[in-house]
Design a protein around this motif. Structure first.
Motif, PDB file in Angstrom:
ATOM      1  N   ARG A   1       0.930  -1.371  -0.103  1.00 11.95           N
ATOM      2  CA  ARG A   1      -0.035  -0.106   0.003  1.00 11.95           C
ATOM      3  C   ARG A   1       0.759   1.081  -0.048  1.00 11.95           C
ATOM      4  O   ARG A   1       0.249   2.213  -0.696  1.00 11.95           O
ATOM      5  N   LEU A   2       2.000   1.216   0.812  1.00 11.95           N
ATOM      6  CA  LEU A   2       2.864   2.353   0.886  1.00 11.95           C
ATOM      7  C   LEU A   2       3.483   2.646  -0.248  1.00 11.95           C
ATOM      8  O   LEU A   2       3.524   3.563  -0.977  1.00 11.95           O
TER       9      LEU A   2
ATOM     10  N   GLY B   1       0.876   3.984  -2.951  1.00  9.75           N
ATOM     11  CA  GLY B   1       0.532   5.325  -2.534  1.00  9.75           C
ATOM     12  C   GLY B   1       1.228   6.428  -3.023  1.00  9.75           C
ATOM     13  O   GLY B   1       1.023   7.340  -3.443  1.00  9.75           O
TER      14      GLY B   1
ATOM     15  N   TRP C   1      -4.787   5.458   0.903  1.00 15.42           N
ATOM     16  CA  TRP C   1      -3.944   4.253   1.683  1.00 15.42           C
ATOM     17  C   TRP C   1      -4.897   3.537   2.281  1.00 15.42           C
ATOM     18  O   TRP C   1      -4.782   2.052   2.301  1.00 15.42           O
TER      19      TRP C   1
END
Length: 390
Positions: free
Chosen positions: A4-5, A8, A61
């Protein structure tokens, strides 16, 4: 979390680089006398942009890397309004910050559909005219020419970005078709090997035993009857193996837009045939999947359940399909003996699941279930969301 990071940052890094540029630009504009408000007030306006960017990033996120379309448009409209205010207080038509409209336009036009791009362009043009309009003064030719030129170039850049997106999408469709064809060929080759090595050998053995039975039936009926009693279960096993192979020839629901419905239907047949109790959870809003992704997902579920039936000694299984952001997650749990105790050869299909998931940009995981048994987790990407969903 790490995925996700990374997603993002990939989606929002240009937003944060743009905000960094604005932070450095404001003192320059103040030194040049272009600010119509105090520098502290300008930084207050900048803080609103940072807050909107932070909310956009956090929301994306939480949703797995992308915002949905409604939230994306909301954040975009706030961005457009803040850019209009920034242009207004840094010189209007003379402001360099009008270039920020290109950041919004290109980042969104690269992902949105043509109609949405035109709506976005209309919003940007209206915002720019509102920010630079000579309120209380006569409209002169220089302003009209400058404003018209800038709106025209916004239009051109938006169209170019849209065309690049269409080219990319066409290339992705071609790649997905090629991957699907390769996956289909590999699956057929695997099934052919299984037919030859597994089903074929089993049927040959049954044929030889039945031939022996035909020779014994006259002189030793008891032994012939014993052989028949042994071969009937062998034939049933061969029949089930043949059904398993046919089960894999066509992934459930691929091509008809009803993947989840196909999964539920075929799992019911699987449970009836194997006696394993299977609980199924699927989302109400089934996302759109590329054909290659749907094939990979369906094949993974089928292979996971086949492994449960053949190797896990499970009496219960659970299949959960979840739509999270731009990903479709499938979790297959069982209450069997667990992954570490399965016999040699039980993981042959796992490699295929991993390869199919990776080929379409997905992920695969196989390991122990927290309670007991084994767990398979497969994720595949849904159709690329629009840029308004950043």
């Amino acid at each position: 979390m790490a995925d996700r990071l990374r997603l993002g940052w990939r989606v929002n890094r240009y937003l944060w680089l743009t905000l960094l540029f604005i932070a450095a630009y404001l003192p320059y504009a103040a030194a040049q006398g272009r600010l119509s408000i105090p520098l502290a007030a300008a930084y207050g306006l900048f803080a609103l942009g940072v807050a909107n960017g932070a909310l956009r990033t956090y929301s994306a996120w939480k949703l797995g890397g992308w915002n949905d379309e409604r939230r994306g448009w909301l954040f975009n409209l706030v961005d457009i309004g803040l850019i209009a205010l920034a242009v207004r207080v840094t010189g209007g038509v003379e402001s360099d910050l009008w270039l920020l409209y290109f950041v919004v336009l290109v980042s969104e036009a690269l992902y949105t559909r043509r109609r949405e791009t035109r709506l976005l362009l209309a919003a940007l043009a209206a915002s720019y005219l509102a920010a630079t309009w000579p309120y209380g003064r006569a409209l002169d030719a220089n302003y009209a020419l400058s404003a018209a030129a800038r709106v025209f170039f916004l239009y051109l850049v938006g169209e170019f970005a849209r065309q690049l997106t269409e080219i990319r999408e066409e290339r992705n469709r071609e790649l997905a078709l090629l991957r699907e064809q390769v996956a289909t060929g590999e699956e057929r080759a695997r099934i052919a090997r299984e037919v030859h090595d597994g089903l074929g050998h089993a049927l040959v053995a049954v044929i030889l035993r039945l031939e022996l039975c035909s020779r014994l039936i006259g002189r030793d009926p008891a032994q012939a009857e014993q052989i028949l009693g042994e071969e009937v279960p062998a034939l049933r096993a061969a029949w089930n193996q043949g059904r398993d192979l046919a089960f894999h020839l066509r992934p459930w629901g691929v091509g008809d837009g009803r993947l989840c419905e196909g999964i539920r239907s075929q799992i019911a047949r699987f449970a009836q045939r194997t006696g394993i109790v299977v609980e199924v959870e699927t989302p109400e809003d089934e996302p759109e999947l590329a054909p290659a992704a749907a094939m990979a997902l369906a094949g993974a579920v089928q292979e996971a359940l086949t492994n449960v039936a053949r190797h896990s000694r499970a009496g219960h299984a659970w299949v959960r399909v979840e739509h999270r952001g731009d990903r479709l997650h499938v979790v297959v749990d069982d209450d069997g003996i667990g992954p570490l105790e399965r016999p040699a050869g039980a993981g042959e299909g796992l490699l295929g699941m991993d390869e199919r998931a990776r080929a379409v940009g997905g992920t695969f995981h196989f390991g122990p279930r927290p309670e007991a048994g084994a767990r398979v987790v497969v994720t595949v990407p849904t159709r690329s969301p629009s840029g308004a969903a950043h």
